[in-house]
Design a protein around this motif. Sequence first.
Motif, PDB file in Angstrom:
ATOM      1  N   PRO A  69      -9.697   2.422  -8.048  1.00 43.70           N
ATOM      2  CA  PRO A  69      -9.786   1.946  -9.430  1.00 43.70           C
ATOM      3  C   PRO A  69     -10.699   0.736  -9.579  1.00 43.70           C
ATOM      4  N   HIS A 101     -14.684   0.621 -11.851  1.00 43.02           N
ATOM      5  CA  HIS A 101     -15.156  -0.280 -12.906  1.00 43.02           C
ATOM      6  C   HIS A 101     -16.347  -1.137 -12.510  1.00 43.02           C
ATOM      7  N   THR A 125      -6.391  -4.118  -5.567  1.00 42.39           N
ATOM      8  CA  THR A 125      -5.029  -4.452  -6.005  1.00 42.39           C
ATOM      9  C   THR A 125      -4.017  -4.026  -4.950  1.00 42.39           C
ATOM     10  N   CYS A 168      -3.369  -1.048  -4.215  1.00 39.98           N
ATOM     11  CA  CYS A 168      -2.604   0.011  -4.880  1.00 39.98           C
ATOM     12  C   CYS A 168      -2.344   1.180  -3.944  1.00 39.98           C
ATOM     13  N   ARG A 221      -4.750 -11.961 -21.146  1.00 40.75           N
ATOM     14  CA  ARG A 221      -3.520 -11.406 -21.693  1.00 40.75           C
ATOM     15  C   ARG A 221      -2.532 -12.510 -22.024  1.00 40.75           C
ATOM     16  N   CYS A 265       2.060   1.761  -8.699  1.00 41.70           N
ATOM     17  CA  CYS A 265       1.479   2.209  -7.425  1.00 41.70           C
ATOM     18  C   CYS A 265       2.408   1.966  -6.246  1.00 41.70           C
ATOM     19  N   GLN A 300      -3.529   5.919 -11.811  1.00 43.71           N
ATOM     20  CA  GLN A 300      -4.433   4.788 -11.632  1.00 43.71           C
ATOM     21  C   GLN A 300      -3.742   3.446 -11.830  1.00 43.71           C
ATOM     22  N   CYS A 301      -4.063   2.538 -10.958  1.00 45.03           N
ATOM     23  CA  CYS A 301      -3.495   1.193 -10.988  1.00 45.03           C
ATOM     24  C   CYS A 301      -3.806   0.507 -12.324  1.00 45.03           C
ATOM     25  N   GLY A 324      -4.214  -2.640 -12.722  1.00 45.62           N
ATOM     26  CA  GLY A 324      -5.046  -3.830 -12.547  1.00 45.62           C
ATOM     27  C   GLY A 324      -4.255  -5.100 -12.304  1.00 45.62           C
ATOM     28  N   MET A 326      -9.638  -2.885 -15.786  1.00 43.88           N
ATOM     29  CA  MET A 326      -8.639  -1.896 -15.369  1.00 43.88           C
ATOM     30  C   MET A 326      -7.507  -1.806 -16.379  1.00 43.88           C
ATOM     31  N   GLU A 384      -8.522   0.023 -19.555  1.00 47.51           N
ATOM     32  CA  GLU A 384      -8.511   1.489 -19.476  1.00 47.51           C
ATOM     33  C   GLU A 384      -7.067   1.996 -19.593  1.00 47.51           C
TER      34      GLU A 384
END
Lengths: 477, 238
Positions: free
Chosen positions: A325, A329, A365, A367, A453, B137, B169-170, B172, B188, B191
């Motif tokens: 991922p 990007h 990350t 993941c 955020r 994840c 998908q992670c 982020g 991320m 998305e």
Amino acid sequence: MSMKIGTEQFKERVDSGIHDDFMRGAVAGAQDGMSLKRKAVTTDEMSNWEDWRNHGEEIRQHVLEYLDYYLEQLSENVAKRGGHVFFAQTKEEANEYIRSVVQKKNAKKIVKSKSMVTEEISLNAMLQEEGCEVVETDLGEYILQLDDHDPPSHIVVPALHKNKEQIREVFEKKLAYTKTSKPEELAYQARVTLREKFLEADLGITGCNFAVAETGSFSLVTNEGNADLVTALPKTQITVMGMERIVPTFEEMEILVSLLTRNAVGQKLTSYITVLTGPREELDVDGPEEFHLVIVDNGRSTILGGEFQSVLQCIRCGACINVCPVYRHIGGHSYGSIYPGPIGAVLTPLLGGYDEYKELPYASTLCGACTEVCPVKIPLHNLLHKHREVIVEKEGKAPVSEKLLMKAFGLGAASPTLYKIGSKIAPAALNPFTSGDKISKGPGPLKAWTDIRDFPAPNKERFRDWFKHREKGDKRP
Amino acid sequence: MKVTLFATCIVDMFQGNVGKATVELLERLGCEVEFPESQVCCGQPSYNSGYVKESKEAMKRMIETFRDAEYVVSPSGSCAFMFHEYPHIFAGDPVWEPKAKALAAKTYELTQFIVEVLKVEDVGARFEGNVTYHTSCHMTRLLGVKEPPMILLKNVKGLKFTELPGKEQCCGFGGTFSVKMSQISEQMVDEKVHHVEETGAQYLVGADAACLMNIGGRMERLGKPVKVLHIAEILNSR
């Protein structure tokens, strides 16, 4: 080109990556498409895919365990068939040997099939210094070479970041191409131009997917057949391989080739699997008269036997890149290395050093998507974590502010008393930054979070306090 | 059945409602819930950043805290997974490796515990609304818990489920990644938010408070109307 691509810092590269809308669309589309294709011929089609992965892992681990034995066996068998073997400890040694062959043969025109290790050792630069014309014959590599050596952004699909319109422009500029951007017409142009190069070449250079120790053979996996021409036409051939890319016998090669093609491009087999052994023999109608195998170490033996050894299991399928991922990007160029994505973030700092590449292990990350797809079960996300540990604890290269923060965190997390005080005063401490139930502009380490955020305001009553009161029989909402 | 709750520091400090829902849900399913006060953090944020030495003290503290527990249950797949990592982290340590193994063997993520240990697939919940689910994840890939949340959600009365596109998908988050590589993290999570919107769901549900904090925080910043709930809150609805 060397392993390193570009001169910008990591953050700048990422910044240009995420602002390249076209590249991002292309990468996301390619990732989605390739993931579907891979899934169709792996887990969907083969109920025992996990057994295949286990087998792949075993083969690779076995070879690494006995690498000295297999390297010797391979060298002996290549020599027995009349080939020359050179073991290069550094990229300089590899280049010097190849230079000597080029000079001896007075080679001026060279064709190459796709090879990552020759990029790693900057072979093309040396050959050009020698005044040779070097032509990359894999279509993707050829496009990049024509486009003033644009770096590859993927190990299997090097020109992933370009669309057909951009390719047409490159052809127009460099080959006086006048037709449309239809892939068939573009491919035809490349075919016509490259065919001449193949016929003129006096030296062919290839990479190597797997070398077979038992027979002294080496294999090339392609979809274009260009590698066949590189190995069939020129009088002299040089094959360059990373020292770990060996299998004991054809039996293991068959398994690894299946894992490779299914995982890399979602094909049961590619159009061409070329296997060659030594120079041309008496009854052969084609093939080189002289064959050289250059086995490149370039840092691999330092990895061997250490905590990162499993990265050498890699068969360069690129599946980890196709599911990453982060790669999705930022694209391949952001990694600043010819090896991008998770495999690149593990391998590049090992081959190129932490000074240059210390950000890469953090560009994840953790993941685990990479580890999940790897056909030879390299624990990629664990290795990324291992790098972080080395950077912090052995290399001492972590920023001071982060070290202090983590030390404080460690203390707080290990001490219930400190934690209790900290969590109790948090709402008051964060009160100036809190509006309603959220924090939109956080202080210190929170700033990077709240730039993007909202952050929740701490509970007025911690969960543990609620629980304690409740146990005492207090009625609380 | 006696259950020892590993609430996680995020729930303790920021997501009290998740802790409350977890306790009530487990009690309704017949469990007796205890919460040892000496629990702090599993050490994941610093461990994942490479500070292994610094994190080990926190891990030892957690191992001691839950030593006598029969079952350790956590409303976070990622934090529960961290307990499962302890045996690897303490590998070769004659004192702590066996203790870490014992803790890992009795640690469950909440939905996993309900389905695999309590053998309950319908918790008797009712929730009216269109829901989509984020598969975290660490919980799915590393802890290997894929089906339990789906099974439990499917049996919630009134709930309309829409699958999240690109669910594997992670989001982020990635712990300190979210601040260290905030530039990439933003792309991320954007998305992910886009996919959530595509579902038309009113609620985004997950089993990991940290991922929800990331996606929820971004949706709030962008003014998206989707509400974020932990799966414990859905399963505790009547």
